[in-house]
Design a protein around this motif. Structure first.
Motif, PDB file in Angstrom:
ATOM      1  N   VAL A  12       0.844  -1.187   0.000  1.00  7.52           N
ATOM      2  CA  VAL A  12       0.000   0.000   0.000  1.00  7.52           C
ATOM      3  C   VAL A  12       0.880   1.238   0.000  1.00  7.52           C
ATOM      4  O   VAL A  12       2.094   1.152   0.204  1.00  7.52           O
ATOM      5  CB  VAL A  12      -0.909  -0.033   1.272  1.00  7.52           C
ATOM      6  N   SER A  13       0.283   2.388  -0.244  1.00  8.49           N
ATOM      7  CA  SER A  13       1.003   3.657  -0.116  1.00  8.49           C
ATOM      8  C   SER A  13       0.744   4.243   1.261  1.00  8.49           C
ATOM      9  O   SER A  13      -0.402   4.300   1.714  1.00  8.49           O
ATOM     10  CB  SER A  13       0.532   4.655  -1.177  1.00  8.49           C
ATOM     11  N   GLY A  14       1.800   4.690   1.905  1.00  9.92           N
ATOM     12  CA  GLY A  14       1.666   5.295   3.219  1.00  9.92           C
ATOM     13  C   GLY A  14       2.865   6.154   3.520  1.00  9.92           C
ATOM     14  O   GLY A  14       3.698   6.452   2.652  1.00  9.92           O
ATOM     15  N   GLN A  15       2.976   6.551   4.788  1.00  8.31           N
ATOM     16  CA  GLN A  15       4.083   7.407   5.189  1.00  8.31           C
ATOM     17  C   GLN A  15       4.896   6.838   6.351  1.00  8.31           C
ATOM     18  O   GLN A  15       5.933   7.396   6.695  1.00  8.31           O
ATOM     19  CB  GLN A  15       3.548   8.807   5.549  1.00  8.31           C
ATOM     20  N   TRP A  16       4.407   5.716   6.933  1.00  2.61           N
ATOM     21  CA  TRP A  16       5.096   5.176   8.101  1.00  2.61           C
ATOM     22  C   TRP A  16       4.743   3.699   8.204  1.00  2.61           C
ATOM     23  O   TRP A  16       3.717   3.331   8.769  1.00  2.61           O
ATOM     24  CB  TRP A  16       4.676   5.943   9.347  1.00  2.61           C
ATOM     25  N   THR A  17       5.588   2.849   7.630  1.00  4.80           N
ATOM     26  CA  THR A  17       5.274   1.420   7.557  1.00  4.80           C
ATOM     27  C   THR A  17       5.026   0.817   8.933  1.00  4.80           C
ATOM     28  O   THR A  17       4.090   0.030   9.114  1.00  4.80           O
ATOM     29  CB  THR A  17       6.425   0.647   6.878  1.00  4.80           C
ATOM     30  N   ALA A  49       6.003   2.134  -5.152  1.00  6.87           N
ATOM     31  CA  ALA A  49       6.021   3.551  -5.517  1.00  6.87           C
ATOM     32  C   ALA A  49       4.794   4.243  -4.929  1.00  6.87           C
ATOM     33  O   ALA A  49       3.700   3.660  -4.870  1.00  6.87           O
ATOM     34  CB  ALA A  49       6.041   3.700  -7.040  1.00  6.87           C
ATOM     35  N   ILE A  50       4.974   5.470  -4.510  1.00  4.06           N
ATOM     36  CA  ILE A  50       3.903   6.217  -3.844  1.00  4.06           C
ATOM     37  C   ILE A  50       3.640   7.493  -4.630  1.00  4.06           C
ATOM     38  O   ILE A  50       4.553   8.291  -4.860  1.00  4.06           O
ATOM     39  CB  ILE A  50       4.286   6.548  -2.394  1.00  4.06           C
ATOM     40  N   GLY A  51       2.401   7.704  -4.999  1.00  6.86           N
ATOM     41  CA  GLY A  51       2.036   8.849  -5.821  1.00  6.86           C
ATOM     42  C   GLY A  51       1.588  10.044  -5.026  1.00  6.86           C
ATOM     43  O   GLY A  51       0.478  10.542  -5.207  1.00  6.86           O
ATOM     44  N   GLY A  52       2.466  10.540  -4.151  1.00  4.91           N
ATOM     45  CA  GLY A  52       2.162  11.724  -3.353  1.00  4.91           C
ATOM     46  C   GLY A  52       1.535  11.366  -2.015  1.00  4.91           C
ATOM     47  O   GLY A  52       0.930  10.306  -1.854  1.00  4.91           O
ATOM     48  N   ALA A  53       1.696  12.270  -1.044  1.00  5.89           N
ATOM     49  CA  ALA A  53       1.162  11.998   0.297  1.00  5.89           C
ATOM     50  C   ALA A  53       0.754  13.290   0.998  1.00  5.89           C
ATOM     51  O   ALA A  53      -0.394  13.464   1.375  1.00  5.89           O
ATOM     52  CB  ALA A  53       2.178  11.233   1.137  1.00  5.89           C
ATOM     53  N   PHE A  54       1.715  14.187   1.247  1.00  5.22           N
ATOM     54  CA  PHE A  54       1.464  15.497   1.846  1.00  5.22           C
ATOM     55  C   PHE A  54       0.803  15.412   3.228  1.00  5.22           C
ATOM     56  O   PHE A  54       0.110  16.336   3.643  1.00  5.22           O
ATOM     57  CB  PHE A  54       0.598  16.361   0.925  1.00  5.22           C
ATOM     58  N   GLY A  55       1.001  14.316   3.946  1.00  6.77           N
ATOM     59  CA  GLY A  55       0.340  14.112   5.230  1.00  6.77           C
ATOM     60  C   GLY A  55      -0.943  13.325   5.122  1.00  6.77           C
ATOM     61  O   GLY A  55      -1.431  12.770   6.109  1.00  6.77           O
ATOM     62  N   GLY A  56      -1.504  13.240   3.926  1.00  5.77           N
ATOM     63  CA  GLY A  56      -2.787  12.574   3.742  1.00  5.77           C
ATOM     64  C   GLY A  56      -2.723  11.070   3.845  1.00  5.77           C
ATOM     65  O   GLY A  56      -3.764  10.406   3.929  1.00  5.77           O
ATOM     66  N   ARG A  57      -1.517  10.501   3.841  1.00  3.08           N
ATOM     67  CA  ARG A  57      -1.388   9.051   3.984  1.00  3.08           C
ATOM     68  C   ARG A  57      -0.857   8.671   5.366  1.00  3.08           C
ATOM     69  O   ARG A  57      -0.465   7.535   5.586  1.00  3.08           O
ATOM     70  CB  ARG A  57      -0.491   8.491   2.881  1.00  3.08           C
ATOM     71  N   GLU A  58      -0.839   9.628   6.288  1.00  3.91           N
ATOM     72  CA  GLU A  58      -0.435   9.284   7.656  1.00  3.91           C
ATOM     73  C   GLU A  58      -1.485   8.427   8.351  1.00  3.91           C
ATOM     74  O   GLU A  58      -1.161   7.605   9.197  1.00  3.91           O
ATOM     75  CB  GLU A  58      -0.200  10.557   8.482  1.00  3.91           C
ATOM     76  N   ASP A  59      -2.743   8.661   8.025  1.00  6.82           N
ATOM     77  CA  ASP A  59      -3.834   7.949   8.689  1.00  6.82           C
ATOM     78  C   ASP A  59      -4.370   6.842   7.795  1.00  6.82           C
ATOM     79  O   ASP A  59      -4.202   6.855   6.578  1.00  6.82           O
ATOM     80  CB  ASP A  59      -4.944   8.941   9.052  1.00  6.82           C
ATOM     81  N   MET A  60      -5.053   5.895   8.405  1.00  5.30           N
ATOM     82  CA  MET A  60      -5.507   4.711   7.690  1.00  5.30           C
ATOM     83  C   MET A  60      -6.598   5.046   6.668  1.00  5.30           C
ATOM     84  O   MET A  60      -7.437   5.909   6.881  1.00  5.30           O
ATOM     85  CB  MET A  60      -6.073   3.681   8.674  1.00  5.30           C
ATOM     86  N   SER A  61      -6.587   4.292   5.584  1.00  8.57           N
ATOM     87  CA  SER A  61      -7.660   4.370   4.597  1.00  8.57           C
ATOM     88  C   SER A  61      -8.091   2.943   4.243  1.00  8.57           C
ATOM     89  O   SER A  61      -9.135   2.470   4.668  1.00  8.57           O
ATOM     90  CB  SER A  61      -7.208   5.146   3.360  1.00  8.57           C
ATOM     91  N   VAL A  62      -7.226   2.227   3.498  1.00  5.31           N
ATOM     92  CA  VAL A  62      -7.568   0.863   3.082  1.00  5.31           C
ATOM     93  C   VAL A  62      -6.698  -0.197   3.765  1.00  5.31           C
ATOM     94  O   VAL A  62      -6.911  -1.395   3.566  1.00  5.31           O
ATOM     95  CB  VAL A  62      -7.430   0.715   1.549  1.00  5.31           C
ATOM     96  N   VAL A 120     -13.904  11.736  -0.473  1.00  3.75           N
ATOM     97  CA  VAL A 120     -14.855  11.543   0.630  1.00  3.75           C
ATOM     98  C   VAL A 120     -14.230  10.731   1.768  1.00  3.75           C
ATOM     99  O   VAL A 120     -14.523  10.961   2.940  1.00  3.75           O
ATOM    100  CB  VAL A 120     -16.133  10.849   0.118  1.00  3.75           C
ATOM    101  N   GLY A 121     -13.343   9.801   1.430  1.00  6.60           N
ATOM    102  CA  GLY A 121     -12.923   8.804   2.401  1.00  6.60           C
ATOM    103  C   GLY A 121     -11.676   9.115   3.192  1.00  6.60           C
ATOM    104  O   GLY A 121     -11.367   8.397   4.142  1.00  6.60           O
ATOM    105  N   HIS A 122     -10.921  10.159   2.812  1.00  6.27           N
ATOM    106  CA  HIS A 122      -9.728  10.453   3.613  1.00  6.27           C
ATOM    107  C   HIS A 122      -9.756  11.888   4.129  1.00  6.27           C
ATOM    108  O   HIS A 122     -10.511  12.731   3.655  1.00  6.27           O
ATOM    109  CB  HIS A 122      -8.438  10.166   2.827  1.00  6.27           C
ATOM    110  N   ALA A 123      -8.898  12.160   5.098  1.00  5.75           N
ATOM    111  CA  ALA A 123      -8.947  13.406   5.853  1.00  5.75           C
ATOM    112  C   ALA A 123      -8.486  14.608   5.043  1.00  5.75           C
ATOM    113  O   ALA A 123      -7.865  14.481   3.988  1.00  5.75           O
ATOM    114  CB  ALA A 123      -8.096  13.267   7.115  1.00  5.75           C
ATOM    115  N   LYS A 124      -8.775  15.794   5.573  1.00  7.09           N
ATOM    116  CA  LYS A 124      -8.448  17.074   4.938  1.00  7.09           C
ATOM    117  C   LYS A 124      -7.608  17.936   5.868  1.00  7.09           C
ATOM    118  O   LYS A 124      -7.477  17.661   7.053  1.00  7.09           O
ATOM    119  CB  LYS A 124      -9.738  17.836   4.598  1.00  7.09           C
ATOM    120  N   ARG A 125      -7.065  19.033   5.322  1.00  8.42           N
ATOM    121  CA  ARG A 125      -6.425  20.032   6.175  1.00  8.42           C
ATOM    122  C   ARG A 125      -7.466  20.642   7.111  1.00  8.42           C
ATOM    123  O   ARG A 125      -8.619  20.873   6.713  1.00  8.42           O
ATOM    124  CB  ARG A 125      -5.785  21.140   5.336  1.00  8.42           C
TER     125      ARG A 125
END
Length: 739
Positions: free
Chosen positions: A210-215, A239-252, A283-288
């Motif tokens: 998966v794509s994330g920021q902290w395995t 490979a990870i297609g961008g994150a910007f903090g948005g992949r710090e929290d769980m999604s899938v 809809v499914g992941h967090a925002k600023r």
């Protein structure tokens, strides 16, 4: 042999340009199944019943999972407050309710994605709707509906800072400026939507690609929810297609692991794959975090800011996520980067039924900095003082005491950074101090008005407020008389910023070997130790120190003829401390980066369009390990911050999202970005950084919006205290449209 300061080509650039890099959505395994998630689509409701029978009977459906299938139905990075799946059947209190429209209710695993999508629509959910808390003000009502009844309040937390005697200091002020500032939610809009695969690997581990920021954080959260030993869970990042903090929290991540694990228990050993659509991603992941900030500052006629009173209210959304840390940064930046001897600051995170708010590039810094810089610009106008001169008289320097009552870590370069940016933007130092240049006039007879503005900020590097920063690296050296091969293991994530290239450069430099000699193994919990997150501008500094430690130990073994030499090193950064409850006194951050930006723009007074002509961004990066990558980070960050400032208008009403596609939520295109970005890379070494390096990927974000609004004021004479400054909002500020 050193590669420090060299613009080594990104190790993945060719594969990405040729389309060969494998992102999670590109990876396919034999006999894989496909998963779809049923989102609640309700902002606030109790799930009274879930009928999955019709979905289970759909041809091609392999399994349907609900809350009863999750062993420990909870997760959360800082506060464990969110169900993995919402609905009846779990032991977690109040897990039977949904709190925002992206809460996950059920999973369908099927032979094809189309079958799974069709079957999800056949699940029948009986809801009992609850009152929707759709704004900060709603959440602050003492008699309002509780989003988390077990928390006892819709105020997630309150932090206060008391420094000096603000009440008395205001009496000494010659001028006082007050303002109310609103900053918006922002969609991360990374190129690659959430996607991943799960399977049981050859050693029986539940494996998630998966794509994330902290395995390692994701490994822990998956293991907790599935009630498994940590070593039975494996997380791998391709490979990870961008994150910007948005992949710090769980999604899938957790639901993928749950599906593969439960299928195996039913005798079905098949990989499971999911790819979210763009709408599901929005809809499914967090925002600023949206913020409302009330600020009152006082200064003497000599231009010394003597007192500040600030109240910050953040829309945390439905769950805690990283709101507490984001608020910490916002609190510090709400008066920074200035010496203010007297301050009363209060911060409130407020639960609502909006999409959860979480980390986003700068996390809290841009929100706090907007209020602080607006206040400084307004004070300068009221005092009849040049805005750079006022800043120069107040900026932090070596030994400065922050409003949290402790000195900044050594290596403060804010005065130098401010001066360089101002000079680049045309300001001149005179006997009376800094003087603004004349703003170029727009073409005669046109609707365009030109303006110039400047703002500055500092950005924490690393996690804060008592969290123990750590990062580990492993190095193996092979050969006979000479080192012939290096094997390097590190869990740090490359989210597109070139992190893996820089880690390899640092490893080669620390060992004194050619970079081509190093065989790398990245971002796999089965082979690498905990690196911490690729966030908080921390990875270069933390990883570099861990690499130096591992290299030194491996070289020592090699010198002692222990071959192959194998060394792991865990770097522990200096300790930070949390806010004291009554005063907020703390040593919150291990290090900072310093930035100043000047903006020249045009305002079309007929259409309200704001066009950025030039952005000068001066950043102290300590040491540019890879200058081209640093420049890329500055330019990309400026573009993203420009979208935040003038374009991206994320709209939620009544807990529903009105901008859930990229045709309604607009991000910058090639026609929307600044005409020019002048990246000024400054190198004042940080005493604790590897080769003096500071983290820098977030710095350019913080001062951009207030530099834009200062330039707008210079152009048309009005202050805009709420953004994004869309054409409608600009025309309203000019009195040509109602607010």
């Amino acid at each position: 042999m050193s590669y420090i300061g060299q613009s080594v080509q990104k190790i993945d650039s060719v594969s990405k340009v040729k389309g060969e890099a494998m992102y999670p959505g590109d990876i396919n395994l034999p006999d894989q199944a496909y998963m779809k998630i049923l989102f609640s689509d309700r902002a606030h409701a109790i799930v009274e019943a879930i009928d999955t029978s019709e979905a289970e009977q759909e041809p091609g459906v392999i399994a349907v999972f609900t809350a009863k299938d999750v062993p420990v139905n909870e997760y959360g990075q800082i506060i464990i407050d969110q169900p993995v799946l919402c609905g009846p059947g779990s032991t977690k209190p109040y897990a039977d309710r949904v709190r925002f429209i992206g809460d996950q209710v059920a999973l369908v695993v099927a032979e094809t994605e189309e079958i799974a999508a069709r079957a999800v629509k056949l699940i029948r959910v009986t809801y009992k709707d609850l009152p929707v808390i759709s704004s900060i003000d709603d959440g602050l009502q003492e008699d309002g509906e509780l989003i988390h009844p077990d928390h006892g309040s819709n105020i997630l937390n309150h932090v206060q800072i008391r420094h000096g005697n603000a009440e008395e200091a205001f009496k000494q002020a010659d001028v006082i400026v007050e303002g109310v500032y609103e900053t918006p939610a922002q969609e991360h809009a990374f190129l690659q939507p959430e996607a991943g695969l799960s399977y049981i690997d050859e050693e029986g581990r539940v494996t998630v690609v998966v794509s994330g920021q902290w395995t390692h954080e994701e490994q822990e959260e998956i293991a907790h929810a599935l009630d498994l030993p940590l070593d039975q869970v494996r997380v791998i990042y391709p490979a990870i297609g961008g994150a910007f903090g948005g992949r710090e929290d769980m999604s899938v991540q957790i639901v993928l692991a749950l599906a593969a694990w439960r299928l195996q228990q039913r005798g079905i050993n098949r990989p499971v794959k999911i790819i979210w659509s763009r709408e599901e991603s929005i809809v499914g992941h967090a925002k600023r975090h949206p913020y409302r900030i009330h600020a009152k500052w006082g200064a003497t006629k000599e231009g010394k800011v003597v007192a500040a009173e600030v109240k910050l209210y953040a829309d945390a959304g439905a769950y805690a996520y990283t709101s507490t840390t984001v608020m910490g940064n916002a609190l510090i930046n709400s008066t920074a980067p200035y010496e203010i001897p007297n301050a009363n600051i209060d911060g409130y995170n407020v639960f609502t039924n909006n999409i959860p708010s979480a980390a986003f590039r700068g996390f809290g810094g841009p929100q706090g900095a907007f209020a602080a810089e607006q206040q400084m610009s307004k004070l300068a106008e009221m005092l009849g003082m040049d805005p750079v001169e006022l800043r120069a008289r107040n900026v932090v320097k070596e030994g400065s005491i922050l409003t949290v009552g402790t000195a900044l870590p050594e290596g403060v370069s804010m005065p130098e950074v401010l001066a360089v940016c101002a000079e680049k933007a045309g300001w001149q130092m005179t006997e009376q101090g800094w003087r603004r240049p004349e703003t170029p006039a727009a073409p005669a007879g046109s609707n365009l008005r030109r303006g110039r503005g400047l703002a500055c900020a500092f950005k924490n590097i690393g996690f804060s407020f008592g969290f123990q920063e750590e990062c580990s690296a492993t190095i193996e050296l092979y050969g006979d008389a000479e080192i012939e091969k290096v094997v390097f293991y590190h869990a740090g994530a490359d989210v597109g910023q070139g992190g893996h290239t820089v880690l390899k450069q640092m490893a080669a430099s620390a060992l004194g070997v050619p970079v081509e000699m190093i065989e790398t193994h990245y971002s796999d919990t089965a082979t690498a130790l905990n690196s911490g997150s690729a966030s908080a501008s921390r990875l270069t500094m933390m990883a570099g120190n861990s690499i130096i430690g591992a290299a030194n130990q491996a070289l020592k073994q090699w010198k002692n003829e222990e071959r192959p030499a194998k060394a792991s090193y865990r770097y522990l950064a200096r300790k930070t401390t949390p806010f004291e409850p009554m005063t907020g006194k703390s040593f919150p951050n291990i290090a900072y980066g310093y930035v100043a930006e000047a903006v020249e723009l045009e305002v079309d007074i007929e259409t309200g369009h704001v066009h950025l002509i030039n952005v000068i961004c001066a950043d102290d990066v300590g040491k540019a390990i890879n200058p081209d990558l640093v420049k890329g980070q500055i330019e990309g960050c400026v573009v993203q911050a420009a979208g935040y400032a003038v374009l991206e208008d994320f709209i939620q009403r009544g807990g529903q999202v009105l901008t859930k596609t990229l045709s309604t939520y607009l991000i910058p295109t090639i026609l929307d970005i600044p005409d020019q970005v002048d990246s000024v890379i400054l190198e004042y070494p940080d005493p604790t950084g590897p080769w003096g390096a500071r983290g820098m990927a977030e710095m350019p974000f913080l001062p951009l919006a207030p530099a834009v609004t200062a330039a707008i004021h210079d152009a048309v004479g009005v202050w805009v205290d709420r953004f994004p400054v869309t054409p409608e909002r600009m025309l309203a500020a000019l009195g040509k449209l109602p607010e």
